[in-house]
Write an enzyme that holds these catalytic residues in place. Structure first.
Site, PDB file in Angstrom:
ATOM      1  N   ASN A 232      -0.306   4.320   3.011  1.00 38.85           N
ATOM      2  CA  ASN A 232       0.113   2.939   2.795  1.00 38.85           C
ATOM      3  C   ASN A 232       0.355   2.264   4.126  1.00 38.85           C
ATOM      4  O   ASN A 232       1.069   2.777   4.985  1.00 38.85           O
ATOM      5  CB  ASN A 232       1.377   2.910   1.928  1.00 38.85           C
ATOM      6  CG  ASN A 232       1.759   1.511   1.538  1.00 38.85           C
ATOM      7  OD1 ASN A 232       1.987   0.660   2.384  1.00 38.85           O
ATOM      8  ND2 ASN A 232       1.825   1.270   0.252  1.00 38.85           N
TER       9      ASN A 232
ATOM     10  N   ARG B 164       3.147   6.761  -5.916  1.00 38.54           N
ATOM     11  CA  ARG B 164       3.072   6.119  -4.600  1.00 38.54           C
ATOM     12  C   ARG B 164       1.685   5.547  -4.354  1.00 38.54           C
ATOM     13  O   ARG B 164       0.706   5.968  -4.970  1.00 38.54           O
ATOM     14  CB  ARG B 164       3.407   7.137  -3.505  1.00 38.54           C
ATOM     15  CG  ARG B 164       4.831   7.643  -3.572  1.00 38.54           C
ATOM     16  CD  ARG B 164       5.084   8.674  -2.522  1.00 38.54           C
ATOM     17  NE  ARG B 164       4.222   9.838  -2.791  1.00 38.54           N
ATOM     18  CZ  ARG B 164       4.121  10.893  -2.010  1.00 38.54           C
ATOM     19  NH1 ARG B 164       4.801  10.944  -0.890  1.00 38.54           N
ATOM     20  NH2 ARG B 164       3.336  11.885  -2.324  1.00 38.54           N
ATOM     21  N   ASP B 165       1.609   4.602  -3.429  1.00 40.72           N
ATOM     22  CA  ASP B 165       0.331   3.980  -3.074  1.00 40.72           C
ATOM     23  C   ASP B 165      -0.362   4.804  -1.995  1.00 40.72           C
ATOM     24  O   ASP B 165      -0.551   4.374  -0.870  1.00 40.72           O
ATOM     25  CB  ASP B 165       0.571   2.542  -2.584  1.00 40.72           C
ATOM     26  CG  ASP B 165      -0.724   1.814  -2.287  1.00 40.72           C
ATOM     27  OD1 ASP B 165      -1.737   2.109  -2.943  1.00 40.72           O
ATOM     28  OD2 ASP B 165      -0.727   0.957  -1.390  1.00 40.72           O
ATOM     29  N   SER B 166      -0.743   6.026  -2.355  1.00 44.11           N
ATOM     30  CA  SER B 166      -1.473   6.901  -1.423  1.00 44.11           C
ATOM     31  C   SER B 166      -2.506   7.704  -2.212  1.00 44.11           C
ATOM     32  O   SER B 166      -2.596   8.911  -2.074  1.00 44.11           O
ATOM     33  CB  SER B 166      -0.510   7.804  -0.655  1.00 44.11           C
ATOM     34  OG  SER B 166       0.282   8.540  -1.561  1.00 44.11           O
TER      35      SER B 166
END
Length: 191
Positions: free
Chosen positions: A178, A113-115
């Site tokens: 995000n 994930r984009d975190s």
């Protein structure tokens, strides 16, 4: 040596009969002509690719200088997203003057994930492949700098070592959330 093998085969065939020798000579001659045509075509394609690269970007100018020139230009400049060496090469070959190293796309390419689930060292590995494949400047989405001031400073030093032209950092708290998530809070870092 290929020529010695060809000569040996020709002599062997000549012993078997003149007719077969003539046929082999024609085959070898045809192979030689085909090889010459392939070599010429390869040289032409290589020259063409080199000329197209020069058309898109001056390789004698450092990527950092290219990025600075784009940022200071009065013209509207476009860069395109890339997330690995192949996509970076495609961006360059299609004529974009620079590459956006998207945090979202690099994370997705790594399957996370984009975190900030992808570590900064994993992102560096991807960027190294991108800089090896291209000569246009890369501007990285550096999220929040992957930690505190010391992490951000180390990230910048490592990006410089790998030839990345620039990095954009957000003034949010680490780990980032995000911005595409519905209702996600975007707390800013204290200054």
């Amino acid at each position: 040596h290929p020529l010695s093998i060809a000569m040996f085969k020709t002599v062997r065939v000549a012993r078997a009969g003149l007719r077969k020798a003539r046929s082999t000579k024609r085959v070898l001659s045809a192979r030689s002509k085909a090889s010459t045509r392939i070599s010429a075509a390869t040289a032409t394609a290589t020259t063409s690719r080199a000329q197209s690269r020069r058309h898109f970007s001056d390789t004698s100018v450092r990527p950092t200088t290219q990025l600075k020139n784009m940022l200071q230009s009065k013209d509207l400049e476009f860069i395109m997203e890339a997330h690995n060496g192949l996509s970076a090469k495609i961006v360059q070959e299609t004529g974009f003057k620079g590459i956006w190293g998207s945090g979202l796309s690099i994370s997705a390419q790594l399957g996370v994930r984009d975190s900030n689930e992808a570590s900064w060292t994993q992102v560096l590995e991807v960027l190294e492949m991108m800089t090896d494949a291209t000569h246009v400047p890369i501007l990285l989405d550096g999220d929040t700098g992957y930690g505190n001031f010391n992490n951000a400073r180390r990230l910048v030093r490592k990006l410089e070592q790998r030839g990345v032209a620039g990095v954009c950092m957000e003034d949010k708290l680490f780990p980032k959330t995000n911005s595409l998530l519905a209702g996600a809070a975007q707390p800013l870092a204290d200054i």
